[in-house]
Design a protein around this motif. Structure first.
Motif, PDB file in Angstrom:
ATOM      1  N   ALA A 150      15.667   0.073   5.118  1.00  0.00           N
ATOM      2  CA  ALA A 150      15.281   1.444   4.773  1.00  0.00           C
ATOM      3  C   ALA A 150      15.697   2.431   5.863  1.00  0.00           C
ATOM      4  O   ALA A 150      16.195   3.527   5.560  1.00  0.00           O
ATOM      5  CB  ALA A 150      13.776   1.516   4.534  1.00  0.00           C
ATOM      6  N   VAL A 151      15.515   2.066   7.127  1.00  0.00           N
ATOM      7  CA  VAL A 151      15.883   2.981   8.219  1.00  0.00           C
ATOM      8  C   VAL A 151      17.396   3.192   8.257  1.00  0.00           C
ATOM      9  O   VAL A 151      17.869   4.309   8.518  1.00  0.00           O
ATOM     10  CB  VAL A 151      15.354   2.439   9.563  1.00  0.00           C
ATOM     11  CG1 VAL A 151      15.947   3.215  10.732  1.00  0.00           C
ATOM     12  CG2 VAL A 151      13.831   2.532   9.607  1.00  0.00           C
ATOM     13  N   ILE A 152      18.162   2.148   7.988  1.00  0.00           N
ATOM     14  CA  ILE A 152      19.620   2.320   7.905  1.00  0.00           C
ATOM     15  C   ILE A 152      19.954   3.351   6.831  1.00  0.00           C
ATOM     16  O   ILE A 152      20.786   4.247   7.028  1.00  0.00           O
ATOM     17  CB  ILE A 152      20.303   0.981   7.598  1.00  0.00           C
ATOM     18  CG1 ILE A 152      20.085  -0.015   8.733  1.00  0.00           C
ATOM     19  CG2 ILE A 152      21.809   1.184   7.380  1.00  0.00           C
ATOM     20  CD1 ILE A 152      20.503  -1.434   8.395  1.00  0.00           C
TER      21      ILE A 152
ATOM     22  N   GLY B  16      16.679   8.365  -1.014  1.00  0.00           N
ATOM     23  CA  GLY B  16      15.901   8.048  -2.208  1.00  0.00           C
ATOM     24  C   GLY B  16      15.582   6.564  -2.306  1.00  0.00           C
ATOM     25  O   GLY B  16      14.451   6.174  -2.627  1.00  0.00           O
ATOM     26  N   LEU B  17      16.573   5.721  -2.012  1.00  0.00           N
ATOM     27  CA  LEU B  17      16.339   4.273  -2.052  1.00  0.00           C
ATOM     28  C   LEU B  17      15.354   3.848  -0.969  1.00  0.00           C
ATOM     29  O   LEU B  17      14.518   2.960  -1.190  1.00  0.00           O
ATOM     30  CB  LEU B  17      17.668   3.530  -1.897  1.00  0.00           C
ATOM     31  CG  LEU B  17      18.649   3.690  -3.069  1.00  0.00           C
ATOM     32  CD1 LEU B  17      19.978   3.023  -2.737  1.00  0.00           C
ATOM     33  CD2 LEU B  17      18.055   3.103  -4.352  1.00  0.00           C
ATOM     34  N   ALA B  18      15.449   4.456   0.209  1.00  0.00           N
ATOM     35  CA  ALA B  18      14.523   4.115   1.293  1.00  0.00           C
ATOM     36  C   ALA B  18      13.084   4.423   0.893  1.00  0.00           C
ATOM     37  O   ALA B  18      12.163   3.634   1.162  1.00  0.00           O
ATOM     38  CB  ALA B  18      14.899   4.877   2.566  1.00  0.00           C
ATOM     39  N   MET B  19      12.869   5.562   0.249  1.00  0.00           N
ATOM     40  CA  MET B  19      11.512   5.901  -0.196  1.00  0.00           C
ATOM     41  C   MET B  19      11.051   4.993  -1.327  1.00  0.00           C
ATOM     42  O   MET B  19       9.851   4.767  -1.502  1.00  0.00           O
ATOM     43  CB  MET B  19      11.451   7.371  -0.622  1.00  0.00           C
ATOM     44  CG  MET B  19      11.554   8.336   0.555  1.00  0.00           C
ATOM     45  SD  MET B  19      11.356  10.079   0.075  1.00  0.00           S
ATOM     46  CE  MET B  19      12.980  10.425  -0.622  1.00  0.00           C
ATOM     47  N   GLY B  20      12.003   4.444  -2.091  1.00  0.00           N
ATOM     48  CA  GLY B  20      11.644   3.463  -3.103  1.00  0.00           C
ATOM     49  C   GLY B  20      11.204   2.149  -2.486  1.00  0.00           C
ATOM     50  O   GLY B  20      10.314   1.471  -3.009  1.00  0.00           O
ATOM     51  N   ILE B  21      11.810   1.793  -1.356  1.00  0.00           N
ATOM     52  CA  ILE B  21      11.401   0.573  -0.659  1.00  0.00           C
ATOM     53  C   ILE B  21       9.984   0.708  -0.138  1.00  0.00           C
ATOM     54  O   ILE B  21       9.156  -0.186  -0.310  1.00  0.00           O
ATOM     55  CB  ILE B  21      12.379   0.268   0.489  1.00  0.00           C
ATOM     56  CG1 ILE B  21      13.773  -0.065  -0.077  1.00  0.00           C
ATOM     57  CG2 ILE B  21      11.878  -0.891   1.351  1.00  0.00           C
ATOM     58  CD1 ILE B  21      14.851  -0.169   0.978  1.00  0.00           C
ATOM     59  N   LYS B  22       9.705   1.825   0.516  1.00  0.00           N
ATOM     60  CA  LYS B  22       8.344   2.109   0.989  1.00  0.00           C
ATOM     61  C   LYS B  22       8.101   3.607   0.893  1.00  0.00           C
ATOM     62  O   LYS B  22       8.797   4.391   1.552  1.00  0.00           O
ATOM     63  CB  LYS B  22       8.151   1.630   2.420  1.00  0.00           C
ATOM     64  CG  LYS B  22       7.740   0.182   2.528  1.00  0.00           C
ATOM     65  CD  LYS B  22       7.105  -0.137   3.869  1.00  0.00           C
ATOM     66  CE  LYS B  22       6.523  -1.545   3.863  1.00  0.00           C
ATOM     67  NZ  LYS B  22       5.882  -1.882   5.149  1.00  0.00           N
ATOM     68  N   PRO B  23       7.151   4.037   0.084  1.00  0.00           N
ATOM     69  CA  PRO B  23       6.903   5.478  -0.079  1.00  0.00           C
ATOM     70  C   PRO B  23       6.558   6.188   1.224  1.00  0.00           C
ATOM     71  O   PRO B  23       6.749   7.405   1.331  1.00  0.00           O
ATOM     72  CB  PRO B  23       5.718   5.520  -1.054  1.00  0.00           C
ATOM     73  CG  PRO B  23       5.793   4.229  -1.801  1.00  0.00           C
ATOM     74  CD  PRO B  23       6.318   3.232  -0.813  1.00  0.00           C
ATOM     75  N   PHE B  24       6.070   5.446   2.235  1.00  0.00           N
ATOM     76  CA  PHE B  24       5.720   6.070   3.509  1.00  0.00           C
ATOM     77  C   PHE B  24       6.917   6.766   4.158  1.00  0.00           C
ATOM     78  O   PHE B  24       6.733   7.690   4.956  1.00  0.00           O
ATOM     79  CB  PHE B  24       5.168   5.020   4.481  1.00  0.00           C
ATOM     80  CG  PHE B  24       3.951   4.307   3.962  1.00  0.00           C
ATOM     81  CD1 PHE B  24       2.727   4.955   3.891  1.00  0.00           C
ATOM     82  CD2 PHE B  24       4.018   2.997   3.541  1.00  0.00           C
ATOM     83  CE1 PHE B  24       1.598   4.306   3.417  1.00  0.00           C
ATOM     84  CE2 PHE B  24       2.902   2.329   3.070  1.00  0.00           C
ATOM     85  CZ  PHE B  24       1.693   2.984   3.005  1.00  0.00           C
ATOM     86  N   PHE B  25       8.129   6.337   3.828  1.00  0.00           N
ATOM     87  CA  PHE B  25       9.306   6.941   4.453  1.00  0.00           C
ATOM     88  C   PHE B  25       9.553   8.367   3.970  1.00  0.00           C
ATOM     89  O   PHE B  25      10.444   9.042   4.492  1.00  0.00           O
ATOM     90  CB  PHE B  25      10.539   6.070   4.220  1.00  0.00           C
ATOM     91  CG  PHE B  25      10.529   4.806   5.038  1.00  0.00           C
ATOM     92  CD1 PHE B  25      10.489   4.866   6.418  1.00  0.00           C
ATOM     93  CD2 PHE B  25      10.548   3.566   4.433  1.00  0.00           C
ATOM     94  CE1 PHE B  25      10.473   3.702   7.179  1.00  0.00           C
ATOM     95  CE2 PHE B  25      10.528   2.401   5.185  1.00  0.00           C
ATOM     96  CZ  PHE B  25      10.488   2.472   6.562  1.00  0.00           C
TER      97      PHE B  25
END
Length: 476
Positions: free
Chosen positions: A128-130, A160-169
């Motif tokens: 997600a950070v990447i 968008g994909l990172a926030m899908g992995i964890k909404p906290f992002f």
């Protein structure tokens, strides 16, 4: 060449260490899905479905090629890092940054995304950070009033994909954008191409989850919110890390930035992203090192991007390197470990059907993959049950809350019973701690259900190793 060397070195280092409990479990879930089981019906995972399916390509390619899926994960992550670096470089080229600044950006983010994560490599937060980093980079360029090319679109997809992995992002994405809104006194930063695409992906993903995984939304997710999310450290134990990391970032900014540096300058979006990572770390409340990755990556990036603008004195350089080393060691600090079990379990059964009674994912994973066994559980551990037990013991829930917690505990026992009946494990590992903190008799917890007690009566204890009791099926 420097970037390629960093990526190659990081990939080689990860080969013997990449398989951690979380990755081992998620790869196992994907294998079971390919074999016909359904997420939210036969299989249960506390994180949103994207956390599971993001590893599916590695499992599919593994079955086609015969290569272990964890090694394919390394290659996939390296490709993602290379893609993020390419997006960053194309955005920098469109903004007409000079070669020196582009070079430092490439080297810095190759280090931060491939080398710094250490034992966090390949985990959900790392991926997600990447995906988030190009979005923050482009937000920082817009802060400087620079024009951007089509790279912004790809950055929005990643966010968008990172926030899908964890909404906290969403906090990491949102705080730099909100700063631009405040600075410009306009809502226009909310409607940039990358922001709109990120929002569209999040909305679309949410709709897909509701349509494709209704059982997760209606049944499992509420139990996660009731029993898992409240499991958290005290605030006083969570706050020191963000304070130290962000304070160190600001201090190094004072030394590495130009003499006319102001806190409202070009580093502010990176600091805002780091603060968003800190907020995510505190809200999650688990204090696991990998949940601090966004905080650490963007806190290091803020002062490091100024390295070309002012010569550093030797003490400052040594201090900065030492700080980065300490952060790397923290990110790779080992979680509470179980005693060595691989040889003992293999001596009891060849390629065993394995099950655990515990709240800790690390008891069964990646052990089951290391011994070439078969995981017969529907979840990685009785984590929701542990959360419900902890809430019952540490608070006085009202009747409605008590009913919900009892329902969650019954849910865990029903699925444990089904796992034993249908999976017929020949080895069961039983923990003796609750959340690795309190002595707890998990066997008594299971035996309090008459049907479970009848099933477990077929098993005899052969050994206890530290906190783990080993049971085998005496009928087989």
């Amino acid at each position: 060449m420097i970037v390629a060397a960093m990526l190659l070195t990081a990939g080689l280092v990860q080969i013997p260490v990449v398989l951690n409990p979380d990755l081992g479990w998620l790869l196992t879930v994907d294998e079971k899905i390919l074999d016909g089981q359904k997420l939210g019906i036969n299989l249960f995972e506390s994180n949103p479905p994207l956390s599971v399916y993001m590893y599916m390509p590695a499992v599919v390619f593994s079955r086609l090629s015969g290569i272990a899926p964890q090694f394919i994960v390394i290659a996939m992550v390296m490709v993602e890092i290379a893609g993020a670096l390419l997006i960053i470089d194309r955005a920098a080229a469109s903004a007409r940054l000079e070669a020196g600044e582009r070079g430092i950006s490439a080297w810095l983010f190759a280090f931060l995304l491939a080398v710094l994560p250490g034992a966090v490599f390949g985990q959900r937060e790392h991926i997600a950070v990447i995906a988030l980093t190009p979005f923050v980079f482009i937000t920082a360029l817009r802060w400087r009033g620079l024009s951007l090319g089509p790279a912004a679109i790809l950055a929005g997809v990643g966010a968008g994909l990172a926030m899908g992995i964890k909404p906290f992002f969403a906090l990491v994405v949102g705080l730099p954008v909100i700063l631009r809104v405040v600075r410009q006194r306009s809502l226009r930063p909310l409607f940039t191409s990358e922001a709109c695409i990120a929002a569209a992906i999040v909305v679309g993903y949410g709709a897909l989850v509701v349509v494709l995984f209704p059982a997760y939304v209606s049944t499992y997710a509420p139990m996660v919110a009731e029993a898992y999310l409240p499991i958290r450290k005290d605030l006083i134990s969570l706050v020191p890390l963000p304070i130290v990391v962000i304070a160190a970032s600001v201090a190094f900014l004072r030394f590495s930035a130009p003499s006319d540096f102001k806190m409202s300058g070009n580093s502010l979006p990176w600091l805002a992203a780091s603060v968003g990572g800190a907020a995510s770390f505190i809200i999650q409340g688990k204090a696991w090192p990998y949940t601090a990755l966004a905080l650490c990556v963007f806190a290091i990036a803020a002062p490091s991007l100024h390295l070309r603008t002012r010569p550093l004195r030797t003490p400052t350089l040594i201090g900065g390197l030492a700080a980065a080393l300490l952060i790397g060691l923290y990110l790779s600090s080992p979680a509470p470990r179980f005693p060595p079990l691989q040889g003992r379990v293999q001596a009891l059964a060849d390629q065993p059907r394995l099950l655990t009674i515990t709240d800790h994912i690390g008891l069964g994973h990646p052990l089951v993959r290391q011994i070439h066994g078969t995981w017969v559980g529907s979840s990685c551990a009785q984590l929701l049950g542990a959360g419900a037990i902890l809430r019952q013991q540490s608070a006085q829930p009202n009747p409605a809350e008590q009913a919900k917690l009892d329902g969650i505990i019954d849910f865990e026992r029903r699925h444990l019973l089904a796992d034993i009946r249908t999976g017929r494990p020949n080895v069961i590992l039983v923990d003796t701690y609750l959340l690795s903190s309190f002595p707890f008799d998990w066997l008594a917890w299971a035996n309090s259900d008459p049907e479970l007690k009848a099933e477990l009566s077929r098993y005899r204890e052969v050994e206890d190793v530290g906190r783990v009791r080993i049971f085998v099926d005496q009928s087989g």
